[in-house]
Design a protein around this motif. Structure first.
Motif, PDB file in Angstrom:
ATOM      1  N   THR A 171      39.421  46.339  28.170  1.00 43.60           N
ATOM      2  CA  THR A 171      40.737  45.746  28.373  1.00 43.60           C
ATOM      3  C   THR A 171      40.532  44.346  28.927  1.00 43.60           C
ATOM      4  O   THR A 171      39.806  44.161  29.904  1.00 43.60           O
ATOM      5  CB  THR A 171      41.571  46.591  29.352  1.00 43.60           C
ATOM      6  OG1 THR A 171      41.641  47.932  28.856  1.00 43.60           O
ATOM      7  CG2 THR A 171      42.974  46.033  29.494  1.00 43.60           C
ATOM      8  N   VAL A 172      41.168  43.365  28.283  1.00 47.91           N
ATOM      9  CA  VAL A 172      41.027  41.970  28.697  1.00 47.91           C
ATOM     10  C   VAL A 172      42.412  41.401  29.004  1.00 47.91           C
ATOM     11  O   VAL A 172      43.336  41.533  28.205  1.00 47.91           O
ATOM     12  CB  VAL A 172      40.354  41.109  27.601  1.00 47.91           C
ATOM     13  CG1 VAL A 172      40.267  39.653  28.028  1.00 47.91           C
ATOM     14  CG2 VAL A 172      38.984  41.663  27.251  1.00 47.91           C
ATOM     15  N   TYR A 208      32.619  34.844  28.844  1.00 50.91           N
ATOM     16  CA  TYR A 208      33.818  34.239  29.446  1.00 50.91           C
ATOM     17  C   TYR A 208      33.465  33.119  30.429  1.00 50.91           C
ATOM     18  O   TYR A 208      34.236  32.181  30.583  1.00 50.91           O
ATOM     19  CB  TYR A 208      34.689  35.302  30.122  1.00 50.91           C
ATOM     20  CG  TYR A 208      35.433  36.150  29.113  1.00 50.91           C
ATOM     21  CD1 TYR A 208      36.253  35.573  28.158  1.00 50.91           C
ATOM     22  CD2 TYR A 208      35.308  37.536  29.114  1.00 50.91           C
ATOM     23  CE1 TYR A 208      36.932  36.333  27.220  1.00 50.91           C
ATOM     24  CE2 TYR A 208      35.990  38.313  28.187  1.00 50.91           C
ATOM     25  CZ  TYR A 208      36.791  37.711  27.244  1.00 50.91           C
ATOM     26  OH  TYR A 208      37.461  38.462  26.310  1.00 50.91           O
ATOM     27  N   ARG A 209      32.313  33.198  31.068  1.00 54.32           N
ATOM     28  CA  ARG A 209      31.878  32.115  31.967  1.00 54.32           C
ATOM     29  C   ARG A 209      31.279  30.954  31.176  1.00 54.32           C
ATOM     30  O   ARG A 209      30.989  29.914  31.732  1.00 54.32           O
ATOM     31  CB  ARG A 209      30.856  32.640  32.988  1.00 54.32           C
ATOM     32  CG  ARG A 209      31.465  33.483  34.081  1.00 54.32           C
ATOM     33  CD  ARG A 209      30.471  33.852  35.177  1.00 54.32           C
ATOM     34  NE  ARG A 209      29.325  34.628  34.705  1.00 54.32           N
ATOM     35  CZ  ARG A 209      28.086  34.138  34.566  1.00 54.32           C
ATOM     36  NH1 ARG A 209      27.807  32.901  34.892  1.00 54.32           N
ATOM     37  NH2 ARG A 209      27.115  34.910  34.115  1.00 54.32           N
ATOM     38  N   ARG A 210      31.036  31.162  29.873  1.00 58.40           N
ATOM     39  CA  ARG A 210      30.444  30.159  28.984  1.00 58.40           C
ATOM     40  C   ARG A 210      29.002  29.860  29.378  1.00 58.40           C
ATOM     41  O   ARG A 210      28.536  28.730  29.344  1.00 58.40           O
ATOM     42  CB  ARG A 210      31.269  28.872  28.939  1.00 58.40           C
ATOM     43  CG  ARG A 210      32.778  29.066  28.807  1.00 58.40           C
ATOM     44  CD  ARG A 210      33.184  29.989  27.696  1.00 58.40           C
ATOM     45  NE  ARG A 210      33.171  29.302  26.409  1.00 58.40           N
ATOM     46  CZ  ARG A 210      33.166  29.916  25.230  1.00 58.40           C
ATOM     47  NH1 ARG A 210      33.171  31.225  25.166  1.00 58.40           N
ATOM     48  NH2 ARG A 210      33.151  29.230  24.123  1.00 58.40           N
ATOM     49  N   PRO A 220      35.079  27.626  31.543  1.00 60.56           N
ATOM     50  CA  PRO A 220      35.144  29.091  31.573  1.00 60.56           C
ATOM     51  C   PRO A 220      36.522  29.581  31.117  1.00 60.56           C
ATOM     52  O   PRO A 220      37.539  28.924  31.360  1.00 60.56           O
ATOM     53  CB  PRO A 220      34.907  29.431  33.049  1.00 60.56           C
ATOM     54  CG  PRO A 220      34.138  28.262  33.578  1.00 60.56           C
ATOM     55  CD  PRO A 220      34.673  27.068  32.830  1.00 60.56           C
ATOM     56  N   ILE A 221      36.530  30.690  30.441  1.00 58.58           N
ATOM     57  CA  ILE A 221      37.778  31.286  29.964  1.00 58.58           C
ATOM     58  C   ILE A 221      38.322  32.155  31.099  1.00 58.58           C
ATOM     59  O   ILE A 221      37.622  33.047  31.581  1.00 58.58           O
ATOM     60  CB  ILE A 221      37.535  32.122  28.692  1.00 58.58           C
ATOM     61  CG1 ILE A 221      36.984  31.225  27.580  1.00 58.58           C
ATOM     62  CG2 ILE A 221      38.814  32.829  28.255  1.00 58.58           C
ATOM     63  CD1 ILE A 221      36.477  31.974  26.367  1.00 58.58           C
ATOM     64  N   PRO A 222      39.555  31.900  31.554  1.00 57.09           N
ATOM     65  CA  PRO A 222      40.095  32.646  32.696  1.00 57.09           C
ATOM     66  C   PRO A 222      40.510  34.060  32.296  1.00 57.09           C
ATOM     67  O   PRO A 222      41.694  34.359  32.129  1.00 57.09           O
ATOM     68  CB  PRO A 222      41.293  31.807  33.125  1.00 57.09           C
ATOM     69  CG  PRO A 222      41.757  31.166  31.862  1.00 57.09           C
ATOM     70  CD  PRO A 222      40.504  30.911  31.054  1.00 57.09           C
ATOM     71  N   ALA A 223      39.530  34.913  32.127  1.00 58.08           N
ATOM     72  CA  ALA A 223      39.802  36.281  31.693  1.00 58.08           C
ATOM     73  C   ALA A 223      39.269  37.279  32.713  1.00 58.08           C
ATOM     74  O   ALA A 223      38.252  37.036  33.365  1.00 58.08           O
ATOM     75  CB  ALA A 223      39.152  36.534  30.344  1.00 58.08           C
ATOM     76  N   LYS A 224      39.984  38.374  32.823  1.00 59.74           N
ATOM     77  CA  LYS A 224      39.509  39.516  33.606  1.00 59.74           C
ATOM     78  C   LYS A 224      39.334  40.648  32.613  1.00 59.74           C
ATOM     79  O   LYS A 224      40.183  40.857  31.736  1.00 59.74           O
ATOM     80  CB  LYS A 224      40.539  39.893  34.672  1.00 59.74           C
ATOM     81  CG  LYS A 224      40.742  38.821  35.705  1.00 59.74           C
ATOM     82  CD  LYS A 224      41.855  39.216  36.657  1.00 59.74           C
ATOM     83  CE  LYS A 224      42.151  38.044  37.579  1.00 59.74           C
ATOM     84  NZ  LYS A 224      43.434  38.133  38.211  1.00 59.74           N
TER      85      LYS A 224
END
Length: 191
Positions: A119-120, A43-45, A93-97
């Motif tokens: 869970t995303v 997710y941070r690439r 970066p993909i804004p995912a938690k």
């Protein structure tokens, strides 16, 4: 003296068992951390960190299963090439938690099996997706690395995705019906 030796033996056994349990707990935490680091780096690439979590050989596999089908990558060269390209083209970066939980871990020597729910949540979107994750890890030079990945997206197999007539049968029932009908057709053709 006999009482002293018995007490010493029991204490020694307890200490030995606690060392084994501590070693297992340390391995389990390192295994969880490897899985977390791989997802976080994705997710941070961050290709270098992501790639460092994987075994570098041609036997690794990554498989994704969803309503859209089954997608598999085999071997480090194919895996690295696709991920390096994706991360260089899509650098932001993909804004995912994400949250990993409900772990099942089995270790044997330098090999481990890991299962967990992931869970995303993407950005500010209040909805999230949940997948069941499976990993095989190998311990190389004292570090746990991923050798195989299987991700199943059960949410993509909802009744609303499978049919549009409003009937909310479970996907399992629908799949069973389709397999049964297919088997019946084959049986009729063979008769």
């Amino acid at each position: 003296m006999k009482h002293y030796l018995t007490t010493l033996a029991i204490c020694s056994i307890c200490v030995f068992i606690s060392f084994i349990a501590h070693g297992q707990n340390a391995d389990e935490e390192a295994i969880k951390k490897t899985a977390w680091t791989e997802t976080d780096a994705y997710y941070r690439r961050d290709f270098a960190t992501w790639n460092a979590t994987w075994v570098n050989d041609e036997k690794i596999t990554r498989t994704f299963v969803s309503k859209n089908g089954v997608f598999t990558l085999t071997g480090a060269r194919e895996n690295d090439s696709i991920m390096r390209s994706d991360m260089s083209i899509n650098r932001a970066p993909i804004p995912a938690k994400f949250k990993n939980e409900n772990f099942l871990i089995r270790t044997h020597g330098d090999m481990a099996w890991l299962e967990y729910d992931q869970t995303v949540t993407m950005g500010d979107n209040p909805t999230s997706s949940q997948t069941r994750e499976y990993r095989v890890l190998i311990k190389e030079n004292g570090k746990w690395k991923l050798a195989n990945q299987l991700t199943i997206d059960p949410g993509s197999f909802t009744a609303s995705n499978a049919q549009s007539d409003g009937n909310k049968e479970t996907t399992e029932t629908q799949v069973t019906q389709k397999v049964t009908k297919s088997t019946e057709r084959k049986t009729r053709k063979e008769d």
